[in-house]
Design a protein around this motif. Structure first.
Motif, short mmCIF file in Angstrom:
data_model
loop_
_atom_site.label_atom_id
_atom_site.label_comp_id
_atom_site.label_asym_id
_atom_site.label_seq_id
_atom_site.Cartn_x
_atom_site.Cartn_y
_atom_site.Cartn_z
N CYS A 1 -20.74 -78.47 35.84
CA CYS A 1 -19.51 -77.69 35.96
C CYS A 1 -18.54 -78.04 34.85
O CYS A 1 -17.95 -77.17 34.22
CB CYS A 1 -18.84 -77.94 37.31
SG CYS A 1 -19.69 -77.17 38.65
N TYR A 2 -18.34 -79.36 34.59
CA TYR A 2 -17.31 -79.63 33.59
C TYR A 2 -17.75 -79.35 32.17
O TYR A 2 -16.93 -78.94 31.37
CB TYR A 2 -16.63 -80.99 33.78
CG TYR A 2 -17.40 -82.29 33.75
CD1 TYR A 2 -18.02 -82.74 32.60
CD2 TYR A 2 -17.42 -83.11 34.87
CE1 TYR A 2 -18.67 -83.97 32.58
CE2 TYR A 2 -18.07 -84.34 34.86
CZ TYR A 2 -18.70 -84.76 33.71
OH TYR A 2 -19.33 -85.96 33.67
N TYR A 3 -19.04 -79.50 31.88
CA TYR A 3 -19.44 -79.12 30.52
C TYR A 3 -19.38 -77.61 30.34
O TYR A 3 -19.04 -77.12 29.26
CB TYR A 3 -20.83 -79.68 30.19
CG TYR A 3 -20.78 -81.15 29.86
CD1 TYR A 3 -19.95 -81.62 28.84
CD2 TYR A 3 -21.51 -82.09 30.57
CE1 TYR A 3 -19.87 -82.97 28.55
CE2 TYR A 3 -21.44 -83.45 30.28
CZ TYR A 3 -20.62 -83.88 29.26
OH TYR A 3 -20.53 -85.21 28.97
N THR B 1 -17.19 -75.72 31.79
CA THR B 1 -15.76 -75.45 31.59
C THR B 1 -15.36 -75.77 30.15
O THR B 1 -14.62 -75.01 29.51
CB THR B 1 -14.93 -76.32 32.56
OG1 THR B 1 -15.50 -76.21 33.85
CG2 THR B 1 -13.50 -75.86 32.59
N SER C 1 -14.10 -86.68 41.79
CA SER C 1 -14.66 -85.39 41.34
C SER C 1 -15.77 -84.95 42.28
O SER C 1 -16.80 -85.59 42.37
CB SER C 1 -15.23 -85.52 39.92
OG SER C 1 -14.21 -85.69 39.00
N ALA D 1 -14.92 -79.23 41.09
CA ALA D 1 -15.39 -78.90 39.74
C ALA D 1 -15.69 -77.41 39.63
O ALA D 1 -15.39 -76.76 38.64
CB ALA D 1 -16.62 -79.73 39.40
N THR E 1 -8.43 -80.91 31.42
CA THR E 1 -8.91 -80.83 32.80
C THR E 1 -10.34 -81.32 32.90
O THR E 1 -10.71 -82.03 33.84
CB THR E 1 -8.85 -79.36 33.29
OG1 THR E 1 -7.71 -78.75 32.74
CG2 THR E 1 -8.81 -79.30 34.79
N VAL E 2 -11.15 -80.94 31.92
CA VAL E 2 -12.54 -81.41 31.88
C VAL E 2 -12.56 -82.94 31.83
O VAL E 2 -13.34 -83.58 32.54
CB VAL E 2 -13.27 -80.82 30.65
CG1 VAL E 2 -14.64 -81.45 30.51
CG2 VAL E 2 -13.39 -79.33 30.78
N LEU F 1 -12.02 -84.45 35.23
CA LEU F 1 -13.23 -84.41 36.06
C LEU F 1 -14.22 -85.47 35.59
O LEU F 1 -14.86 -86.15 36.39
CB LEU F 1 -13.88 -83.03 35.98
CG LEU F 1 -13.12 -81.90 36.66
CD1 LEU F 1 -13.75 -80.57 36.32
CD2 LEU F 1 -13.10 -82.11 38.16
N ASN G 1 -15.61 -88.91 37.69
CA ASN G 1 -16.99 -88.74 38.13
C ASN G 1 -17.74 -90.07 38.14
O ASN G 1 -18.46 -90.38 39.07
CB ASN G 1 -17.69 -87.72 37.23
CG ASN G 1 -19.05 -87.32 37.77
OD1 ASN G 1 -19.20 -87.13 38.97
ND2 ASN G 1 -20.03 -87.23 36.90
#
Lengths: 395, 351
Positions: B46-48, B50, B185, B190, B247-248, B251, B255
């Motif tokens: 999810c964060y990559y 984003t 996280s 996420a 924001t990434v 997260l 994590n």
């Protein structure tokens, strides 16, 4: 448009399917460790077999498999055969946790790892949640064993720094002017550096120059070497990994600067660097718990088997890992561990066992190893000097 | 109901894929078919994704090559982790704490994006790429050298390590970074961040602002001549992109429990990796970025299941990367694809 939609849907389904797919293959394992019918103990290992620290991870992987084969051939632990699987973490904490999860799916019951500090700390957060017994061969940072389920075979960073300072102060080197070059971007190097400096202060050693570099500028050390040389240091303390150390040795040789080098366990492996002129490493001191040229049966056996398997002389990381398996064996036998126990029960027994056990006849300590309740080993360090391309015990 | 606008449709499809992914994963999880390895991959995916979407705003829509994305992630990660660690002992509920951490990380990264944007956005093309690369590295190296501690005498900050007096705590410990970040996280959060990012970027791109940004990309002089404030729109796109990268970072920091400003996590390699997601997914294609990021992050992990072959997984990964890149973008491959698929279409029409 319809076709494109279909293609999109396919992509989505495939990506999910692929993700879930990697979950369903292999043997279905439950985290509770209920596979008691098969009398095998599943031990997992994590370490870098690719990337900058690959030599450590691969040595650990091979050393563990040698120990596992030996134990299995001799009848296993309490009659249980050991099943062993090693996962790569690229020396990256995020990947190390992925590797841990992957091993858990495989049915791992005890963990030997992670090999390097940062990843080991991240994994210990997870193993604590699961209450899984974790024994790191070489995670040196203090926090690696901050939880009660985690133990280590090697010395911690502060221990190494302090022991190095103590060794220098006790021996013939105590009057030397000390220069230091360390890597300020790794926890390993700063940890040793900080404890060395504070211990050296207590013992009255003279540090004339203290230089640092970061992982991103770890190719040219001329500036640091010039400062150290300019300050008149005749002993250079290098609490860094062998890759950078080999460059430092080469570059200072080119400059015509020849101090006495003093390294710690990260220096171990310098003789294996490709295209490195090992004659430059002549006379390098290093504080390592393991010497591959020691004459005892145990070391000889391990080194021969290791060379047969990999073609090179094992470093200290391999020896730590080999010991780790035998430590697990001894504690498991004392505590009557059986494969059908839950992971958590197994861990509780192992914890109790570690606190009382005394291990002798190991590679990485000249005498014995015991553990404190906070997971630190008590053992004696050994200093070696490189002579004619091999380690020789220093006086 | 009238026909949906084309752009709205695109947006719905992308969000639909993301929601579908969430639903499928949740069902698998609830029915016990999800392995812990896969579960551990969900938040990073999810964060990559984003991060890739936010970088696409600069690379794909503004048309500038930025190589400092990981630097903004680093700022967001450290500012938020600092807050979380400082508030860990307080009575603040974890959910609220993480929400505030998200806001802090985003805001600080946006501020840095704005400040760095002032000098950087005067440049174009390669020059801009190099300067953003430099800023990313500077941020990372400074954060790797900072010591921040709190003891009886107050708060200390230094570039050298120092002893604490009495009862104290090191908050940022130089290269050892921040320890004990609460792992807040969660996949749902996420996922929400990814969805919100998608909505923000889609709406931005399809608005008056987005058209202005794209006009700068297509022809700077023409855009200037019709009175578009180039600096303003460039700053806007760059700052929004940096904020989302922040924001990434939040997260990311929450994590795994340890946060260090090491090259493995925030170096230019990471910036380039995110750029690879964007390029592979198609520059200017938001949906492509999401799918490419998810697949490329999961791929080397999925290759762990290959048994003995898994020793070569990083090699296999690289080869797949090259193959996909050629398949997608090499002119010969595109021409061949066009020919083959066109002829198939024809056959279909004929039959």
């Amino acid at each position: 448009m319809k076709k494109r939609l279909a293609a999109l849907a396919m992509t989505a389904v495939m990506s999910v399917g692929a993700l879930a797919g990697c979950g369903t293959e292999g043997t279905p394992a439950t985290t509770g460790g209920e596979g008691g019918s098969s009398a095998t103990l599943k031990i997992g290992g994590i370490g870098p077999t690719t990337g900058p620290a690959a030599i450590y991870g691969s040595d650990v992987r091979d050393a563990i498999s040698i120990a596992v084969d030996e134990i299995n051939a001799a009848g296993g632990i309490n009659g249980m055969q050991i099943e062993y699987k090693f996962e790569d973490d690229e020396h990256n904490a995020e990947k190390s946790v992925n590797a841990y999860n992957s091993l858990k799916d495989w049915g791992m019951q005890m963990l030997i790892g992670s090999v390097t500090s940062g990843p080991c700390i991240a994994v210990s957060e997870k193993s604590k949640e699961d209450n899984m017994f974790q024994l790191t061969p070489s995670g040196t940072a203090v926090q690696c064993v901050q939880y009660d389920n985690a133990f280590r075979v090697c010395f911690s960073d502060p221990n190494q720094g302090a022991a190095s300072a103590q060794y220098i102060a006790d021996g013939a080197l105590k009057d030397k002017a000390i220069g230091i070059i360390y890597d300020s971007s790794t926890e390993y190097s700063t940890g040793i550096h900080d404890s060395f400096v504070s211990k050296a202060g207590e013992l009255g050693l003279t540090i004339v120059s203290d230089q640092s570099f970061t992982a991103d500028s770890a190719t040219d050390f001329t500036a640091q070497l010039q400062s150290v040389q300019g300050a008149g240091a005749d002993l250079l303390f290098l609490p860094i990994y062998y890759t950078e150390a080999s460059l430092i040795l080469q570059q200072s040789d080119t400059m015509g600067y020849k101090p006495i080098y003093f390294g710690v366990d990260g220096m171990d492996g310098i003789l294996e660097v490709e295209n490195f002129d090992t004659s430059l490493a002549e006379g390098v001191y290093l504080l390592t718990p393991f010497s591959a040229t020691a004459e005892d049966e145990l070391t000889k056996n391990f080194v021969t088997k290791f060379q047969e398997k990999t073609g090179h002389v094992p470093n200290q990381f391999g020896a730590d890992a080999y010991d780790a398996v035998y430590i697990i064996k001894k504690v498991a036998e004392e505590q009557g561990i059986t494969a059908d126990m839950s992971i958590s029960d197994m861990c509780d027994k192992m914890k109790a066992g570690m606190a009382t056990v005394t291990i002798d006849n190991v590679l990485t300590s000249p005498t014995t190893i015991t553990w404190t309740a906070d997971g630190e080993p008590n053992k004696d360090p050994r200093a070696v000097i490189i002579q004619n391309g091999v380690y020789v015990l220093a006086e | 109901m009238g026909k949906l606008k084309k752009t709205t449709k695109q947006e719905l499809i992308t969000c639909g894929i993301v929601v579908l992914f969430y639903i499928v994963i949740t069902i698998l999880d609830k029915t016990g078919n999800l392995k812990s390895h896969t579960k551990g991959l969900l938040v990073p995916i999810c964060y990559y994704a984003t991060a890739a979407v936010s970088l696409n705003l600069v690379v794909g829509f503004l048309g500038d090559l930025s190589l400092g994305h990981a630097g903004f992630m680093c700022v967001g990660a450290f500012s938020s982790a600092l807050f979380s660690v400082a508030m860990k002992e307080s009575t603040m509920p974890a959910g609220l704490r993480f929400f505030i951490a998200l806001l802090i990380g985003t805001a600080v990264a946006a501020l840095f994006g704005f400040l760095i944007g002032i000098p950087v956005l005067r440049l174009n093309g390669d020059y801009l790429a190099i300067v953003t690369l430099a800023f990313g590295e500077i941020i990372k190296n400074i954060l790797a050298a900072i010591y921040l501690g709190k003891d009886e005498a107050g708060v200390h900050i230094s570039l050298k390590s120092f002893p604490l007096q009495g009862e104290g705590k090191m908050l940022i410990n130089g290269a050892m970074g921040i320890q004990g970040v609460p792992t807040d996280s969660k996949f749902l959060i996420a996922m929400l961040v990814l969805l919100i990012t998608l909505l923000v970027i889609y709406h931005m791109v399809n608005s008056r602002t987005g058209r202005a940004i794209m006009s700068i990309r297509d022809n700077r002089i023409a855009a200037e001549s019709i009175g578009i404030d180039i600096t303003k729109y460039k700053m806007l796109a760059f700052t929004v992109s940096a904020a989302i990268a922040g924001t990434v970072g939040v997260l990311f920091a929450h994590n795994t429990s340890t946060l260090t400003a090491a090259s493995t996590y925030f170096g230019y390699n990471v910036s380039i990796m995110i750029l690879v997601y964007v390029v592979l997914g198609g520059i200017g294609s938001i949906r492509g970025s999401v799918i490419a990021a998810a697949l490329l992050y999961a791929l080397p992990e999925m290759l762990r299941g290959l048994g003995n072959l898994s020793n070569y997984r990083m090699l296999i990964y690289s080869v797949i990367l090259i193959a996909v890149m050629l398949w997608n973008w090499a002119p010969a491959a595109r021409a061949w694809r066009e020919r083959v698929f066109k002829s198939k279409n024809k056959q279909k029409q004929e039959s």
